[in-house]
Every structure is written in structure tokens, then in C-alpha cells.
Motif scaffolding. Structure first.
Motif, PDB file in Angstrom:
ATOM      1  N   VAL A 287       0.838  -1.208   0.000  1.00 49.18           N
ATOM      2  CA  VAL A 287       0.000   0.000   0.000  1.00 49.18           C
ATOM      3  C   VAL A 287       0.873   1.259   0.000  1.00 49.18           C
ATOM      4  CG1 VAL A 287      -1.549   1.365   1.485  1.00 49.18           C
ATOM      5  CG2 VAL A 287      -2.076  -1.018   0.996  1.00 49.18           C
ATOM      6  N   ASN A 288       1.981   1.213   0.736  1.00 45.84           N
ATOM      7  CA  ASN A 288       2.855   2.387   0.812  1.00 45.84           C
ATOM      8  C   ASN A 288       3.377   2.798  -0.564  1.00 45.84           C
ATOM      9  OD1 ASN A 288       4.523   0.111   0.646  1.00 45.84           O
ATOM     10  ND2 ASN A 288       5.808   0.686   2.373  1.00 45.84           N
ATOM     11  N   LEU A 289       3.749   1.832  -1.389  1.00 48.73           N
ATOM     12  CA  LEU A 289       4.269   2.161  -2.719  1.00 48.73           C
ATOM     13  C   LEU A 289       3.158   2.603  -3.658  1.00 48.73           C
ATOM     14  CD1 LEU A 289       7.302   2.073  -3.585  1.00 48.73           C
ATOM     15  CD2 LEU A 289       6.829   0.868  -1.492  1.00 48.73           C
ATOM     16  N   VAL A 290       1.966   2.060  -3.501  1.00 47.85           N
ATOM     17  CA  VAL A 290       0.825   2.525  -4.290  1.00 47.85           C
ATOM     18  C   VAL A 290       0.584   4.004  -3.999  1.00 47.85           C
ATOM     19  CG1 VAL A 290      -1.670   2.334  -4.647  1.00 47.85           C
ATOM     20  CG2 VAL A 290      -0.280   0.258  -4.451  1.00 47.85           C
ATOM     21  N   LEU A 291       0.600   4.370  -2.724  1.00 43.88           N
ATOM     22  CA  LEU A 291       0.344   5.761  -2.353  1.00 43.88           C
ATOM     23  C   LEU A 291       1.467   6.686  -2.799  1.00 43.88           C
ATOM     24  CD1 LEU A 291      -1.310   5.187   1.117  1.00 43.88           C
ATOM     25  CD2 LEU A 291      -2.423   6.049  -0.952  1.00 43.88           C
ATOM     26  N   LEU A 292       2.709   6.217  -2.763  1.00 44.21           N
ATOM     27  CA  LEU A 292       3.807   7.030  -3.296  1.00 44.21           C
ATOM     28  C   LEU A 292       3.645   7.207  -4.811  1.00 44.21           C
ATOM     29  CD1 LEU A 292       7.007   5.920  -1.357  1.00 44.21           C
ATOM     30  CD2 LEU A 292       5.731   8.066  -1.151  1.00 44.21           C
ATOM     31  N   GLY A 293       3.187   6.168  -5.480  1.00 45.52           N
ATOM     32  CA  GLY A 293       2.904   6.292  -6.908  1.00 45.52           C
ATOM     33  C   GLY A 293       1.866   7.357  -7.172  1.00 45.52           C
ATOM     34  N   ARG A 294       0.833   7.369  -6.354  1.00 47.61           N
ATOM     35  CA  ARG A 294      -0.215   8.386  -6.496  1.00 47.61           C
ATOM     36  C   ARG A 294       0.349   9.780  -6.218  1.00 47.61           C
ATOM     37  NH1 ARG A 294      -5.121   7.264  -8.532  1.00 47.61           N
ATOM     38  NH2 ARG A 294      -6.678   8.753  -7.881  1.00 47.61           N
ATOM     39  N   LEU A 295       1.179   9.899  -5.193  1.00 43.84           N
ATOM     40  CA  LEU A 295       1.814  11.185  -4.867  1.00 43.84           C
ATOM     41  C   LEU A 295       2.687  11.665  -6.021  1.00 43.84           C
ATOM     42  CD1 LEU A 295       2.489  13.400  -2.704  1.00 43.84           C
ATOM     43  CD2 LEU A 295       4.394  11.916  -2.009  1.00 43.84           C
ATOM     44  N   SER A 296       3.329  10.739  -6.721  1.00 46.43           N
ATOM     45  CA  SER A 296       4.241  11.107  -7.807  1.00 46.43           C
ATOM     46  C   SER A 296       3.552  11.903  -8.911  1.00 46.43           C
ATOM     47  CB  SER A 296       4.907   9.858  -8.399  1.00 46.43           C
ATOM     48  OG  SER A 296       4.007   9.127  -9.214  1.00 46.43           O
ATOM     49  N   LYS A 297       2.248  11.759  -9.036  1.00 47.36           N
ATOM     50  CA  LYS A 297       1.496  12.486 -10.057  1.00 47.36           C
ATOM     51  C   LYS A 297       1.538  13.999  -9.829  1.00 47.36           C
ATOM     52  CE  LYS A 297      -2.366  10.518 -11.492  1.00 47.36           C
ATOM     53  NZ  LYS A 297      -3.641   9.797 -11.588  1.00 47.36           N
ATOM     54  N   TYR A 298       1.852  14.407  -8.605  1.00 43.50           N
ATOM     55  CA  TYR A 298       1.842  15.825  -8.249  1.00 43.50           C
ATOM     56  C   TYR A 298       3.241  16.445  -8.248  1.00 43.50           C
ATOM     57  CZ  TYR A 298      -2.883  14.581  -6.976  1.00 43.50           C
ATOM     58  OH  TYR A 298      -4.182  14.127  -7.013  1.00 43.50           O
ATOM     59  N   PHE A 299       4.231  15.686  -8.703  1.00 41.08           N
ATOM     60  CA  PHE A 299       5.614  16.162  -8.749  1.00 41.08           C
ATOM     61  C   PHE A 299       6.175  15.985 -10.150  1.00 41.08           C
ATOM     62  CE2 PHE A 299       4.908  15.466  -4.282  1.00 41.08           C
ATOM     63  CZ  PHE A 299       5.608  16.493  -3.694  1.00 41.08           C
ATOM     64  N   ASP A 300       7.224  16.740 -10.453  1.00 36.24           N
ATOM     65  CA  ASP A 300       7.845  16.688 -11.772  1.00 36.24           C
ATOM     66  C   ASP A 300       9.016  15.714 -11.848  1.00 36.24           C
ATOM     67  OD1 ASP A 300       6.103  18.541 -12.873  1.00 36.24           O
ATOM     68  OD2 ASP A 300       7.330  20.240 -12.269  1.00 36.24           O
TER      69      ASP A 300
END
Length: 190
Positions: A145-158
Motif C-alpha cells: 500500500v505504501n508504494l501505491v500511495l507514493l505512486g499516487r503522490l508522484s502524479k503531483y511532482f515533476d
């Protein structure tokens, strides 16, 4: 660059500490001054765990105060609601929709609040809610779950996917590497 603040909140055992270390590693390779601070509640007993990740040109304190978080990444829905007062007015919550009953609910002293996503949206909180548990299981383990959420967070960074993958490779044991990369990619694309 103005300091950016990310809170990672969850329940003990969900991998929030790995997520904060991985994020810190990525930010360090990008040349930011970073501070990571871990606040352990009753983590071994399923209690709340909070990690602060602050980065920018110069960061003086590891602590995020109320109204300062640009992002709150929450591994559990009630934990997202618990920390809304830490979010900046223009901030965003990225949350797993999974519900883990806290001890008062387990003992019958309280009930799990209903419609938390809708309540946060009605309070004009910008929220990105996903079923990270289902995506983690699709990747091969509920523990991702932690990596899924980091993947989702990555959408907001360049940052590029390659930069994220390099941080994952340096943070995750080799035998779990492909599973965690898959979980990250599922979070980023869904």
C-alpha cells in the motif's frame, strides 16, 4: 524554493516509515535540503504513526505545524480525517480508502465514522482517495500500500519515473523490488 511539507500518516505496520525514507532519498538526490521526522504513537499496537518530510532550499525544522502541510499521504481513511487541520488551505490529501478499526471501535466504545471522504470534500478539502489496498494486492502483496500511495503522490511532482525507480531500488530489499515497482506504477496510473 519555498519549503514544501508532506505528512505521511497511518497505522503501525503499514510501511509509512519506509515510504518517508524512500521519499527523503529521492528528494536528497534532487539536491534539496530535507528533514524527515518520525513520530511513533502506539505503532506496535496498531496506533497512529506520523512522519514529516520537509524539503526546500533550506529547511530549519523537521516539524510540520497545523495549516502547513502541502500534502497529507494517508494509509487509512480515519487517519486522513484526523490530520486535516494540518493541511494548508490549498493542500491536498492523498488517502487510501481502507478502514482499519481503532481500539475504541474494536471494543465497542465507538463506531467508525461514516462517509469520511464526502465529509472532507464538503469541508472543501482537496482529496484524492483511492483503494490502495486493492492495487497493492493486484501488485502481489497487501503490504505494498505504501508504494501505491507514493505512486499516487508522484502524479503531483515533476520527478521522472526513473528517478522514483532509483529511489525504490535503493530503499527496498531485492526480493521485493519488482512487486514494489509494480505497486508504485499502479498507484501512478490509477
Amino acid at each position: 524554493m519555498q519549503t514544501k511539507n508532506i505528512m505521511i500518516v497511518g497505522v503501525g505496520g503499514q510501511g509509512s516509515l519506509l515510504a518517508s525514507k524512500l521519499l527523503g532519498r529521492l528528494l536528497l538526490t534532487k539536491g534539496y535540503d530535507i528533514k524527515v521526522s518520525e513520530v511513533h504513537g502506539m505503532s506496535q499496537r496498531g496506533g497512529s504513526v506520523v512522519t514529516y518530510v520537509r524539503f526546500g532550499d533550506k529547511v530549519y525544522s523537521p516539524i510540520i505545524d497545523r495549516g502547513e502541510a502541502d500534502f497529507i499521504v494517508s494509509f487509512e481513511l480515519l487517519e486522513a480525517a484526523r490530520y486535516t487541520e494540518y493541511l494548508r488551505p490549498e493542500g491536498r490529501i492523498i488517502t487510501n480508502t481502507q478502514q482499519i478499526n481503532p481500539m475504541p471501535v474494536i471494543t465497542g466504545a465507538a463506531t467508525y465514522p461514516e462517509a469520511l471522504v464526502e465529509k472532507m470534500q464538503n469541508a472543501e478539502i482537496s482529496i484524492d482517495a483511492i483503494d490502495a489496498l486493492a492495487l497493492a494486492e493486484e501488485a502481489g502483496s497487501a503490504k505494498a500500500v505504501n508504494l501505491v500511495l507514493l505512486g499516487r503522490l508522484s502524479k503531483y511532482f515533476d520527478f521522472s519515473e526513473d528517478e522514483w525507480m532509483e529511489a525504490i531500488e535503493k530503499s527496498v530489499p531485492a526480493k521485493f523490488l519488482e512487486l514494489n515497482k509494480k505497486a508504485f506504477r499502479l498507484g501512478a496510473k490509477n
